[in-house]
Enzyme design. Structure first.
Site, PDB file in Angstrom:
ATOM      1  N   TYR A   1       0.859  -1.179   0.000  1.00 45.59           N
ATOM      2  CA  TYR A   1       0.000   0.000   0.000  1.00 45.59           C
ATOM      3  C   TYR A   1       0.898   1.234   0.000  1.00 45.59           C
ATOM      4  O   TYR A   1       2.065   1.172   0.411  1.00 45.59           O
ATOM      5  CB  TYR A   1      -0.952   0.016   1.196  1.00 45.59           C
ATOM      6  CG  TYR A   1      -0.265   0.033   2.547  1.00 45.59           C
ATOM      7  CD1 TYR A   1      -0.045   1.223   3.248  1.00 45.59           C
ATOM      8  CD2 TYR A   1       0.168  -1.150   3.144  1.00 45.59           C
ATOM      9  CE1 TYR A   1       0.581   1.247   4.484  1.00 45.59           C
ATOM     10  CE2 TYR A   1       0.792  -1.143   4.383  1.00 45.59           C
ATOM     11  CZ  TYR A   1       0.992   0.051   5.052  1.00 45.59           C
ATOM     12  OH  TYR A   1       1.616   0.066   6.268  1.00 45.59           O
TER      13      TYR A   1
ATOM     14  N   ASP B   1      -2.610   2.391  17.148  1.00 47.04           N
ATOM     15  CA  ASP B   1      -2.379   1.882  15.788  1.00 47.04           C
ATOM     16  C   ASP B   1      -2.391   3.017  14.762  1.00 47.04           C
ATOM     17  O   ASP B   1      -2.448   2.775  13.561  1.00 47.04           O
ATOM     18  CB  ASP B   1      -3.401   0.808  15.396  1.00 47.04           C
ATOM     19  CG  ASP B   1      -3.039   0.077  14.113  1.00 47.04           C
ATOM     20  OD1 ASP B   1      -1.843  -0.222  13.919  1.00 47.04           O
ATOM     21  OD2 ASP B   1      -3.942  -0.193  13.288  1.00 47.04           O
TER      22      ASP B   1
END
Length: 298
Positions: A49, A249
């Site tokens: 990505y 995260d």
């Protein structure tokens, strides 16, 4: 970079709310990342990505907004084994960040010592096939043996469907282990479900296995406020209070279609760690033991 990566991804909330829950002074976000800036720290040609830049300035601004004091920065898969972006973020943190690296398994001990001096305290082994092409268990075990003199640990990332096949590998690791996101068990199965039960058995199998009780936005089968996550994870925190960590995260890799509000993530903390003692262990005592042990007094 593959031909399919033709646009850069934004995966973080542009205006996260101020959490209702105020973390205790000294609280640590023990799982976050930085992306680039790409012009300074290019992404790996093998990256699955291509994120927009999310550098240390944005990370530390979020830390302050949420009421945290320190960060543990985990090398993101999009940077491969080039840890320059992570090391830069640690270097400009004014001592408020340490990190987990991803390295070539054949790295020399001298190179590991350089990483240690720069603030790295662990290495990450990623077994998610959608993120990495190769995860050589034999070389990982050799590396785990070589980091032992540094007092480091291994962070392992895998999904629940391969837990059973991972068991011999995990058993052979000779240093403490931290499992990312509890090995991604199904929350829809409930607190007695097969996947979380198998994970609890793993936690019970060794006294030096830790886990991150993180990512309700990834793991829950329900929308915010992720009630099934709370129902499943609270017992785990209560059963293993000295071996759990928490983190945002941020910047939430690959979550561009379901971006969480970071303030809401923080508000999950008192729902899974329901006493001040549990919260202090989760947010301060436990991550300090792994990442700033020289500051821990017994």
């Amino acid at each position: 970079m593959t031909d399919t990566l033709n646009r850069r991804i934004v995966s973080w909330h542009s205006n996260p709310s101020k959490p209702r829950y105020l973390p205790p002074a000294g609280a640590i976000d023990a799982h976050c990342h930085v992306f680039g800036p790409m012009a300074q720290f290019p992404f790996s040609p093998k990256a699955k990505y291509l994120p927009e830049d999310a550098g240390p300035e944005a990370l530390f601004a979020l830390r302050n907004h949420l009421g945290f004091a320190r960060n543990v920065i985990v090398q993101a898969s999009c940077h491969g084994t080039d840890n320059a972006a992570t090391l830069h973020a640690i270097a400009v943190s004014d001592g408020k960040a340490r990190g987990v690296a991803v390295v070539d398994p054949d790295i020399s001990f001298d190179e590991l010592e350089v990483l240690h001096e720069a603030g790295i305290r662990g290495v990450r082994f990623n077994f998610l096939k959608r993120l990495v092409d190769d995860a050589p268990k034999d070389k990982f075990l050799n590396l785990a043996e070589r980091i032992a003199p540094l007092g480091w640990h291994v962070v392992v990332y895998f999904e629940a469907d391969i837990l059973e096949e991972m068991l011999p590998f995990l058993e052979a690791i000779p240093v403490p282990i931290v499992i990312d996101h509890m090995g991604r068990p199904s929350m829809s199965q409930g607190p007695d479900g097969a996947e979380i039960t198998a994970f609890k058995a793993l936690m019970d199998s060794r006294a030096d296995i830790w886990t991150k009780v993180t990512c309700p936005d990834r793991l829950s089968s329900q929308p915010d406020p992720w009630n099934d996550f709370v129902e499943v994870v609270r017992p785990l925190v209560e059963q293993h209070p000295d071996r759990v960590l928490w983190g945002t995260d941020w910047p939430h890799p690959n979550m561009q279609d379901n971006i969480p509000d970071d303030g809401h993530l923080v508000d999950v903390i008192p729902r899974i760690a329901v006493t001040e003692e549990l919260q202090r262990k989760l947010l301060i005592d436990n991550p300090m033991r792994l990442y700033w042990p020289e500051e821990v007094t017994i």
